[in-house]
Design a protein around this motif. Structure first.
Motif, PDB file in Angstrom:
ATOM      1  N   ASN A  23       8.181   2.290  -5.986  1.00  0.00           N
ATOM      2  CA  ASN A  23       7.109   2.952  -6.724  1.00  0.00           C
ATOM      3  C   ASN A  23       6.546   4.059  -5.868  1.00  0.00           C
ATOM      4  O   ASN A  23       6.254   3.863  -4.682  1.00  0.00           O
ATOM      5  CB  ASN A  23       5.986   1.962  -7.046  1.00  0.00           C
ATOM      6  N   SER A  25       3.489   5.870  -4.767  1.00  0.00           N
ATOM      7  CA  SER A  25       2.047   5.602  -4.829  1.00  0.00           C
ATOM      8  C   SER A  25       1.274   6.910  -4.800  1.00  0.00           C
ATOM      9  O   SER A  25       1.680   7.877  -4.153  1.00  0.00           O
ATOM     10  CB  SER A  25       1.612   4.714  -3.665  1.00  0.00           C
ATOM     11  N   VAL A 177       7.355  -1.652  -2.230  1.00  0.00           N
ATOM     12  CA  VAL A 177       6.427  -2.095  -3.260  1.00  0.00           C
ATOM     13  C   VAL A 177       6.249  -3.600  -3.131  1.00  0.00           C
ATOM     14  O   VAL A 177       7.243  -4.338  -3.166  1.00  0.00           O
ATOM     15  CB  VAL A 177       6.938  -1.737  -4.655  1.00  0.00           C
ATOM     16  N   LEU A 212      -3.200  -0.931  -0.973  1.00  0.00           N
ATOM     17  CA  LEU A 212      -2.400  -0.629  -2.162  1.00  0.00           C
ATOM     18  C   LEU A 212      -3.050  -1.281  -3.361  1.00  0.00           C
ATOM     19  O   LEU A 212      -3.477  -2.445  -3.291  1.00  0.00           O
ATOM     20  CB  LEU A 212      -0.975  -1.151  -1.990  1.00  0.00           C
ATOM     21  N   TYR A 214      -3.609  -0.975  -8.085  1.00  0.00           N
ATOM     22  CA  TYR A 214      -3.440  -0.290  -9.359  1.00  0.00           C
ATOM     23  C   TYR A 214      -4.423  -0.900 -10.351  1.00  0.00           C
ATOM     24  O   TYR A 214      -4.934  -2.005 -10.142  1.00  0.00           O
ATOM     25  CB  TYR A 214      -2.014  -0.352  -9.867  1.00  0.00           C
ATOM     26  N   LEU A 228       0.704   3.023  -8.973  1.00  0.00           N
ATOM     27  CA  LEU A 228       0.261   2.437  -7.711  1.00  0.00           C
ATOM     28  C   LEU A 228      -0.528   3.480  -6.916  1.00  0.00           C
ATOM     29  O   LEU A 228      -0.143   4.654  -6.858  1.00  0.00           O
ATOM     30  CB  LEU A 228       1.480   1.965  -6.906  1.00  0.00           C
ATOM     31  N   SER A 230      -2.674   4.292  -3.141  1.00  0.00           N
ATOM     32  CA  SER A 230      -2.793   3.903  -1.725  1.00  0.00           C
ATOM     33  C   SER A 230      -3.917   4.705  -1.079  1.00  0.00           C
ATOM     34  O   SER A 230      -4.163   5.861  -1.457  1.00  0.00           O
ATOM     35  CB  SER A 230      -1.470   4.145  -0.994  1.00  0.00           C
TER      36      SER A 230
END
Length: 908
Positions: A23, A25, A177, A212, A214, A228, A230
């Motif tokens: 993913n 981020s 991830v 991290l 979401y 995602l 960060s």
């Protein structure tokens, strides 16, 4: 046409559609960003907005609310279909150069797909939220705040937001991830307007780690899932607002804006200051500063200032804090700077002022200064700083004298003949506080004491002892050191503050001073430096003993030197007769090696109390406490100085050769007996029987039979050491009892307590030693009273209680070495003429009468002299005023008058 556009967009989307194992981020920025979501399989026409609207995105708000909400609510069936759909979302912000964003979604097989699409598609067709995330100033909570960009089309349905996050222990530049199960879920708090706040706890130790996360947004079964994200929490810290915002006018007339950094900030901050000035001209300033204060030039009287401050990380990314509460300052028509001064005696201070009168600032040359509106300050103390700022200086100030409740002097800045009611306050305090310290005898602690009774108390002030310890000794001139420590002091019952230093360094210099802290500032007393070794109060001497030495008769005191300090000591002795209030006498011993002293005392037969104390021989430090008292014990020092004086009473027929003799004597005083008499011994001597002794114990009377021609007796006093050395002898002799040398004996009463006894002797060949006088009241059965009188006396005053109407018998016995002579006896007072009585009574009665008469006579003569002078000169004419008297010689006339008076000259 619309369908064709939609197909083109879908083809473009499918073209960039790729499968990835990771993913991508989105890095959270310190500023606000947007989240936009849309369903992946929805026809573009359904979400397509009219062309006229799409061209102007600023007008989307109203249309979007109407159109989208209508389409979502037009059919329940459609909503049911949407509930099985996951919306695709992307992030973007206005600072992005490329107005594209990444779309992330999961397909049916669970694989993750990503594609890129222009943000306008999402903004026009999907749901949109403004989001900002930051680390709270307390550095314990990470906060994400989201609010809808437009009115939420799903507001009628259940709206929930969850934040899923993970904070790995070990980080890499491109982390894998995490698995779905490793995410922790936090439910966000949402209001009725769908504004949500998500709180994530972050340990302080992980502020530099990568967080991290979401978002998952649910509304009526529709799921919006963000890509995602960060972030390093330390990069998005939003500090708390600055604290302690305040303003003051400096000594040079500027406005100083000051504040303090908020707590718990792990890095330096920069500050944004906004202030506005509302005076004759409106002025607003926005300034970035790196310090915690800002100076504003040219403060004007009668102006209003409003100030706000906020902070942000100085180096690296960060978020501005909220603004502080606005602080407002309104200046008066007369500005004093400083408005209040706190200073110490002997210092020099200055006040400045700006005077505004009826919207016009007065020229500084027209300003005058007054003290308490009672004393005009000399113009020599004025100084013109600028066209509008005047200055006055007060040199070498004295302490302020309180006037009722006012503990300051009021300083007025006036416009020539007019003074404004506002004034500046001058506080002058005498801070000369004496600090005295004392090191205990064990050299383990130092106690310092100080009192505030000598200084003026200032309301709201606190006092604190501060000190600095140097490594060795004290400097010649102690000064306040910039690095100092406070010391806790406690108020004692006697009004002194007491501070204890323990442990101590004996040879280190402790520089101390008292700091007076007040809202107007702080003042320091003159510093003093103390060396603990120089202020030692030794322990008192121990094993103190006191005694009266035998045979020598001195008071001997002995003691033991205390263990500490090891310096040479001198000693001070005090001694006195034991009692409730001892009258002490002092004696000092300067020989450091001495451990005893012998002192003469007047009374050897009493109890003396003795105490000893010590001090360093070089004079440093203090006297120790007095030792516990030691007491002497009364005991015999020597044999009695002499035996008692004694006399006799003869009983029996005087014609017979045997008579009873009763000896009488008075008990010896302590000074003669040294110090007690345990018994008396009568020693006899006769020519026939020789010498013998009789012990009579403690009695003061003894009777024996006189049978010999001559019988000599001696009374000895015996104590624990021995018999008296010097004694009185008395010889009873029949031949000597007939020797008569007293021709006459007279007794004259002076008063009821004194009788004068006088006698005349005839010459004799015997050795006369002394006289014995006897007297008694013939009307009563009183015992005979007697006195021993030296042989050289011819007159003697007998002091006793005499009653004039009673008859008294007086007898005078001459005592020879060979025996007692014949007495002269009278049974009444002598009746002589009054002149002889007065002569025998002594001149002390007549002399005062003669002196008093002389003084009276002298006063009479002086008064008569003044009166004669006045009368005489009234009869003598003044030649200057009388023509007939001019040319006459009054001196000759005067001489003639003297001759007529028979030679009696009047002197004046």
């Amino acid at each position: 046409m619309v369908c064709q556009k939609f197909c083109v967009i879908l083809l473009h989307w499918e073209f960039i559609y790729v499968i990835t194992a990771f993913n991508l981020s989105y890095t959270i920025t310190p500023w606000r960003f947007k989240l936009s979501c849309m369903p992946p399989n929805t026809t573009y026409d359904y979400f397509l907005l009219p062309a006229e609207v799409s061209k102007n995105t600023s007008s989307l708000n109203g249309y979007y609310d109407t159109a989208v909400e209508a389409k979502f609510n037009s059919s329940g069936t459609y909503f049911s279909d949407l509930s099985k759909t996951t919306f695709h979302c992307c992030f973007w912000n206005e600072q992005d150069i490329n107005k594209n964003c990444s779309v992330h979604a999961d397909n049916i097989e669970g694989k993750t797909f990503a594609s890129t699409v222009n943000f306008l598609v999402f903004q026009q067709t999907g749901a949109n939220w403004n989001i900002q995330c930051w680390m709270k100033g307390g550095l314990k909570l990470f906060i994400c705040y989201m609010e809808p960009l437009f009115k939420n089309p799903f507001k009628t349905y259940n709206f929930k937001v969850h934040l899923l996050y993970v904070l790995p222990e070990v980080l890499e530049d491109s982390p894998l991830v995490p698995q779905k199960g490793s995410f922790q879920i936090v439910q966000c708090n949402c209001s009725v307007h769908e504004c949500c706040e998500c709180l994530v706890p972050v340990p302080t130790t992980k502020l530099n780690n990568t967080l991290l996360m979401y978002l998952k947004i649910t509304s009526g079964g529709i799921i919006f899932q963000s890509p995602l994200m960060s972030v390093h929490p330390i990069n998005v810290v939003k500090p708390d607002p600055p604290v302690g915002l305040h303003t003051e006018i400096t000594d040079d007339g500027n406005l100083k804006i000051s504040w303090s950094s908020p707590p718990w900030v792990p890095f330096p901050l920069q500050y944004q200051v906004k202030y506005s000035e509302n005076s004759t001209i409106m002025r607003e300033v926005d300034q970035i500063v790196w310090a915690t204060s800002l100076l504003v030039d040219g403060v004007l009287p009668g102006a209003s200032y409003e100030v706000r401050v906020r902070g942000k990380r100085l180096h690296g990314p960060g978020i501005w804090s909220d603004w502080t509460t606005p602080h407002t300052l309104t200046t008066q028509d007369v500005i004093y700077f400083p408005p209040k001064i706190l200073t110490s005696v002997g210092s020099n201070v200055s006040f400045h002022c700006i005077y505004k009168n009826e919207d016009k600032i007065v020229s500084s040359k027209k300003i005058v200064w007054w003290m308490n509106l009672a004393e005009k300050i000399s113009q020599s103390q004025y100084n013109v700083v600028s066209d509008h700022i005047s200055k006055v200086t007060f040199p070498n100030l004295n302490a302020t004298k309180p006037r009722g409740k006012f503990t300051y002097d009021a300083v007025y800045c006036c416009n020539e003949h007019e003074c404004h009611h506002r004034y500046a306050e001058l506080y002058v305090i005498d801070v000369n506080i004496k600090i005295s310290c004392e090191t205990d005898g064990y050299l383990t602690k130092m106690t310092c004491r100080w009192s505030t009774n000598t200084i003026q108390s200032l309301v709201g002030s606190t006092l604190q002892l501060r000190y600095h310890r140097s490594s060795l000794y004290c400097s010649d001139i102690p000064s306040i050191h910039p690095i100092s420590e406070p010391k806790d002091c406690h108020l004692q019952r006697d009004g002194f503050y007491e501070c204890i230093f323990q442990p101590i360094f004996l040879l280190s210099g402790y520089t101390m001073w008292i700091r007076i802290n007040h809202s107007l500032g702080s003042l320091d007393s003159p510093p003093t430096c103390v060396l603990p070794d120089s202020v030692v109060k030794p322990l008192p001497p121990s094993s103190v003993k006191a005694e009266i030495t035998v045979k020598v008769g001195l008071l001997k005191i002995s003691w033991e030197k205390p263990v500490f300090p090891e310096n040479n000591l001198r000693y001070q002795i005090r001694y006195g007769l034991r009692g409730k209030e001892v009258q002490w006498k002092m004696y000092e011993v300067y020989d450091a090696k001495s451990k005893s002293a012998s002192l003469p005392v007047p009374d050897l037969c009493t109890v003396y109390a003795v105490q000893v104390r010590c001090k360093r021989l070089d004079g440093l430090g203090y006297w120790s406490n007095w030792s516990n008292p030691a007491y002497t014990v009364v005991m015999d020092i020597k044999v009695p100085i002499r035996g008692p004086e004694f006399w006799r009473i003869l009983n029996g027929d005087i014609t017979k050769k045997e008579r009873n003799v009763t000896l009488l004597w008075k008990p010896l005083m302590k000074n003669d007996s040294l110090c007690s008499v345990r018994r008396y011994v009568i020693s006899h001597y006769t020519s026939r029987n020789g010498t013998w002794s009789e012990d009579v114990g403690n009695h003061t009377k003894f009777t024996f039979l006189w049978t010999e021609q001559a019988h000599t007796v001696t009374v000895l006093a015996i104590n624990s050491i021995g018999a008296s050395f010097a004694n009185f002898n008395l010889t009873f002799s029949w031949p000597m009892s007939k020797v008569n040398i007293v021709q006459s004996l007279s007794a004259y009463p002076l008063n009821s307590s004194c009788v004068i006894l006088s006698w005349i002797l005839s010459p004799c060949d015997y050795n006369l030693m002394y006289f014995i006088v006897e007297w008694k009241n013939l009307n009563e059965d009183d015992e005979i009273k007697w006195l021993r009188i030296p042989s050289s006396f011819k007159k003697y005053y007998i002091h006793d209680h005499f009653i004039p109407i009673e008859k008294y018998q007086f007898s005078l016995y001459p005592i020879f070495m060979e025996g007692v002579g014949k007495p002269k006896i009278i049974n009444s007072f002598t009746q002589d003429d009054i002149e002889k009585h007065q002569n025998d009574a002594g001149l002390y009665v007549i002399v005062p009468i003669i002196i008093s008469s002389s003084i009276l006579l002298l006063g009479t003569l002086l008064i008569s002299h003044q009166r004669m002078k006045k009368l005489f000169w009234e009869d003598v004419p003044n030649p200057k005023n009388c023509s007939w008297a001019q040319g006459l010689n009054f001196q000759k006339k005067m001489s003639g008058s003297e001759e007529l008076l028979g030679g009696c000259r009047l002197n004046w």
